[in-house]
Design an enzyme around this catalytic site. Structure first.
Site, short mmCIF file in Angstrom:
data_model
loop_
_atom_site.label_atom_id
_atom_site.label_comp_id
_atom_site.label_asym_id
_atom_site.label_seq_id
_atom_site.Cartn_x
_atom_site.Cartn_y
_atom_site.Cartn_z
N GLY A 72 0.97 4.14 -1.77
CA GLY A 72 1.12 4.39 -3.19
C GLY A 72 -0.25 4.32 -3.84
O GLY A 72 -1.24 3.94 -3.21
N TYR A 73 -0.29 4.64 -5.12
CA TYR A 73 -1.56 4.77 -5.83
C TYR A 73 -1.60 3.89 -7.06
O TYR A 73 -0.68 3.92 -7.88
CB TYR A 73 -1.81 6.23 -6.18
CG TYR A 73 -2.06 7.03 -4.92
CD1 TYR A 73 -3.35 7.19 -4.45
CD2 TYR A 73 -1.01 7.54 -4.18
CE1 TYR A 73 -3.58 7.87 -3.27
CE2 TYR A 73 -1.23 8.20 -2.99
CZ TYR A 73 -2.52 8.37 -2.54
OH TYR A 73 -2.76 9.02 -1.35
N LEU A 74 -2.67 3.11 -7.17
CA LEU A 74 -2.92 2.30 -8.36
C LEU A 74 -3.62 3.12 -9.42
O LEU A 74 -3.52 2.83 -10.61
CB LEU A 74 -3.77 1.07 -8.00
CG LEU A 74 -3.12 0.10 -7.02
CD1 LEU A 74 -4.15 -0.90 -6.52
CD2 LEU A 74 -1.96 -0.62 -7.70
#
Length: 156
Positions: A28-30
């Protein structure tokens, strides 16, 4: 500065499938912006935090750090928005290089992409018969973009 030089290709047949075992990935991406991405990943039983700079051609800066898998799991569950990337990666040796074949699952089911990392942008390499159309410059195939506009939505 660490530099990632990567070329991407669509996979056009199944002849690669018997060449290596796969490892399950969740990521996932912050942060996803034109100038940087910050990714959290679990690969098998290991966690990673990766920061990437803007893509210029086939290259971009990349910093990757191993982190405790429980920290990665917490970040994926509590900090990274949905949807996320779920895939199986196969690392296949071919004529002096390692090709990484990503078979996407979930919202990106049906997409299979092969990547090769190079030492410099104009480095030559042999392309296996299962590697088809090059998609290196197409931002739709960035994993961060596949979270925002999943492959399954392309066909609807």
């Amino acid at each position: 500065m660490p530099l990632e030089i990567e070329r991407k290709f669509l996979v056009r047949n199944e002849t690669w499938r018997h060449l290596a075992p796969g490892v399950r990935y969740r990521q996932g991406y912050l942060c996803t912006s034109k100038d940087r991405t910050v990714r959290v990943r679990i690969a098998g039983d290991r966690g990673y935090l990766t920061i990437k700079g803007p893509t210029v051609g086939a290259a971009r800066s990349e910093y990757e750090y191993e982190i405790p898998v429980n920290d990665a799991l917490t970040m994926l569950d509590k900090l990274c928005p949905q949807p996320q990337i779920d895939k199986i990666r196969y690392s296949i040796a071919y004529q002096g290089f390692v090709w990484e074949v990503d078979e996407f699952l979930g919202i990106n089911l049906g997409l299979i992409v092969a990547e090769i990392e190079l030492d410099h942008a104009d480095q030559t390499f042999a392309k296996p018969d299962w590697a088809g159309q090059e998609v290196t410059g197409d931002p739709r195939y960035y994993n961060s973009a596949l979270c925002e506009t999943p492959y399954n939505l392309w066909r609807s």
